[in-house]
Design an enzyme around this catalytic site. Structure first.
Site, PDB file in Angstrom:
ATOM      1  CG  HIS A 152      -1.700   4.937   3.098  1.00 14.84           C
ATOM      2  ND1 HIS A 152      -1.806   5.118   4.455  1.00 14.84           N
ATOM      3  CD2 HIS A 152      -2.445   3.861   2.799  1.00 14.84           C
ATOM      4  CE1 HIS A 152      -2.595   4.169   4.956  1.00 14.84           C
ATOM      5  NE2 HIS A 152      -2.993   3.397   3.968  1.00 14.84           N
ATOM      6  CB  CYS A 163      -8.239  -0.586  12.584  1.00 16.14           C
ATOM      7  SG  CYS A 163      -7.074  -0.383  11.250  1.00 16.14           S
ATOM      8  CB  SER A 201      -0.887   0.000   1.248  1.00 14.48           C
ATOM      9  OG  SER A 201      -1.640   1.191   1.314  1.00 14.48           O
TER      10      SER A 201
HETATM   11  C1  LIG Z   1      -2.320  -0.241   6.612  1.00 13.11           C
HETATM   12  C2  LIG Z   1      -2.322  -1.721   6.480  1.00 13.11           C
HETATM   13  C3  LIG Z   1      -3.251  -2.384   5.661  1.00 13.11           C
HETATM   14  C4  LIG Z   1      -4.345  -1.647   4.938  1.00 13.11           C
HETATM   15  O1  LIG Z   1      -3.866  -0.873   3.886  1.00 13.11           O
HETATM   16  P1  LIG Z   1      -4.799   0.277   3.264  1.00 13.11           P
HETATM   17  O2  LIG Z   1      -4.051   0.759   2.080  1.00 13.11           O
HETATM   18  O3  LIG Z   1      -4.950   1.308   4.335  1.00 13.11           O
HETATM   19  O4  LIG Z   1      -6.097  -0.390   2.911  1.00 13.11           O
HETATM   20  C5  LIG Z   1      -3.163  -3.748   5.540  1.00 13.11           C
HETATM   21  N1  LIG Z   1      -2.211  -4.445   6.186  1.00 13.11           N
HETATM   22  C6  LIG Z   1      -1.304  -3.857   6.981  1.00 13.11           C
HETATM   23  C7  LIG Z   1      -0.263  -4.685   7.645  1.00 13.11           C
HETATM   24  C8  LIG Z   1      -1.331  -2.478   7.162  1.00 13.11           C
HETATM   25  O5  LIG Z   1      -0.434  -1.899   7.962  1.00 13.11           O
END
Ligand SMILES: *Cc1c(COP(=O)(O)O)cnc(C)c1O
Length: 395
Positions: free
Chosen positions: A201, A324, A199
């Site tokens: 971000h 979360c 991901s």
């Molecule tokens: C942040 C995160 C996600 C989710 O990613 P998004 O792009 O926010 O949907 C999934 N797995 C882990 C380990 C994360 O840290």
């Protein structure tokens, strides 16, 4: 001044990522599926981004699929492997108790659809072993999903070893590498990874952009049906700006990885030493096999949420458990899986650093946290009982 120490939740977009995105929010607006010149210019940029990801992961461009982020990639990886397994009558999945909810909740949905799931226990050091994975395999196992690095306690899993066990057993291996990508070296070939989520971000790219690697021959099942984008596996006109931003951020992170890891590890270890010097405070997870920027401690006799609010007042943005779970009263499932008792898990603090954190910011954190903890303990009836010996210390 804000000391931002919540980079496991999200990171600031880097200048390089922003610069790569801006033209796609302006003059480059063609649809990559169009045959005319503006469309083909956009298609070239899309493929350039795909090639960049492939190069840094040891993958082929055709094995890279762009998604909306880590959650979507996890959902699609798990559902695809489950569908492939079901076709052969294999309906058993192995994963771990401390996965991200994007994995755990998808597995719960698959259980309702007739799959059985084994969640491996988490050893006290927060590192699952390849032997645990091997012991959990059954003839009907179709998928193993183990995260590369945990998002709360930062521990790094032996991915190459687990991949070797899976490859030998002929079982598909998925890893949620959202916390690892751009921070730790990844080679999908050498590590025997069949499916990998990341991901943007979490490595200074934009939000809402992710990628799923699927080894050639592993057929992805679409979650979104429509046009033929992403080789028919993920419909919808591509978010080219975000994808370019993601690719630029990834390239930048991969190039400066070793240097950054060294600098972050030094800051991290100072924080760990300073925070664990607070009485009745422990580090969660192995001190060395952890992400360069991750610190996670349990501090007895305080509530994580009160600590966060007071740190916020002092200009420090941190987290307790994951983003979360904060906002709910349940303690983190990761800390519970690690074996921390409920009352201890409630007093957790996660600090996650990035390349933009300065040593003076670590000084500020190390001055502030002990002071705030002392104050919170001074007004805590629980701490009073612990100190009077009316109940035993658990840390
Ligand atoms: C942040 C995160 C996600 C989710 O990613 P998004 O792009 O926010 O949907 C999934 N797995 C882990 C380990 C994360 O840290």
């Amino acid at each position: 001044m804000i000391v931002y120490a919540d980079n496991a939740a999200t990171t600031a977009v880097s200048e390089a990522a922003l610069a790569a995105m801006l033209p796609c929010l302006g003059e480059i607006y063609g649809n990559p599926s169009s045959l005319h010149t503006p469309g083909q210019r956009a298609a070239e940029l899309l493929e350039e981004a795909r090639g960049g990801f492939a190069r840094h992961l040891g993958a082929r461009p055709r094995e890279i699929y762009f998604t909306s982020g880590g959650s979507e990639s996890d959902n699609q990886a798990l559902r695809s492997a489950a569908a492939l397994g079901a076709r052969k009558g294999k309906r058993h999945i192995v994963s771990t108790a401390f996965e991200h909810h994007a994995v755990l909740h998808t597995l719960e949905a698959l259980e309702k659809e007739g799959f059985s799931v084994t969640l491996l226990d988490i050893p006290p050091d927060g590192v699952v072993t390849a032997e645990q994975v091997r012991a959990a395999l059954r003839p009907e196992t179709c998928l193993v999903s183990v995260m590369f690095a945990n998002n709360e306690i930062g521990t790094i899993q032996p991915i190459a070893d687990i991949g070797a066990v899976c490859r030998e057993a002929g079982v598909l291996f998925h890893t949620d590498a959202v916390q690892a990508a751009g921070h730790l070296p990844i080679d999908v070939e050498a590590m025997h990874i069949d499916l990998l989520s990341l991901s943007a971000h979490k490595f200074h790219g934009p939000k809402g952009a992710g990628m799923l690697y699927a080894r050639q021959g592993v057929a992805l099942q679409p979650l979104i049906y429509g046009g033929a984008q992403e080789r028919g596996r993920r419909a919808g006109t591509e978010n080219l700006a975000a994808i370019r931003g993601a690719a630029a951020a990834f390239q930048e992170a991969c190039r400066s990885m070793a240097e950054e890891a060294a600098a972050l590890t030094a800051l991290r270890d100072r924080l760990i030493a300073g925070l664990t010097a607070i009485p009745h405070t422990v580090l969660n997870g192995d001190p060395r096999r952890r992400l360069p920027g991750n610190v996670n401690v349990c501090i007895e006799g305080i509530e994580g949420e009160s600590l966060l609010l007071m740190l916020d007042d002092a200009g420090i943005a941190a987290s307790s458990g994951s983003a979360c779970t904060s906002g709910s009263l349940d303690p983190s499932h990761v800390l519970l899986a690690l074996g921390r008792p409920h009352e201890v898990a409630h007093g957790s603090l996660r600090l996650s650093l990035s390349r933009y954190n300065r040593p003076e910011e670590v000084d500020h954190i190390l001055e502030t946290v002990p002071r705030v903890v002392s104050y919170l303990r001074s007004i805590s009836p629980v701490w009073d009982e612990l100190e009077r010996g009316a109940r035993p210390h658990l840390i």
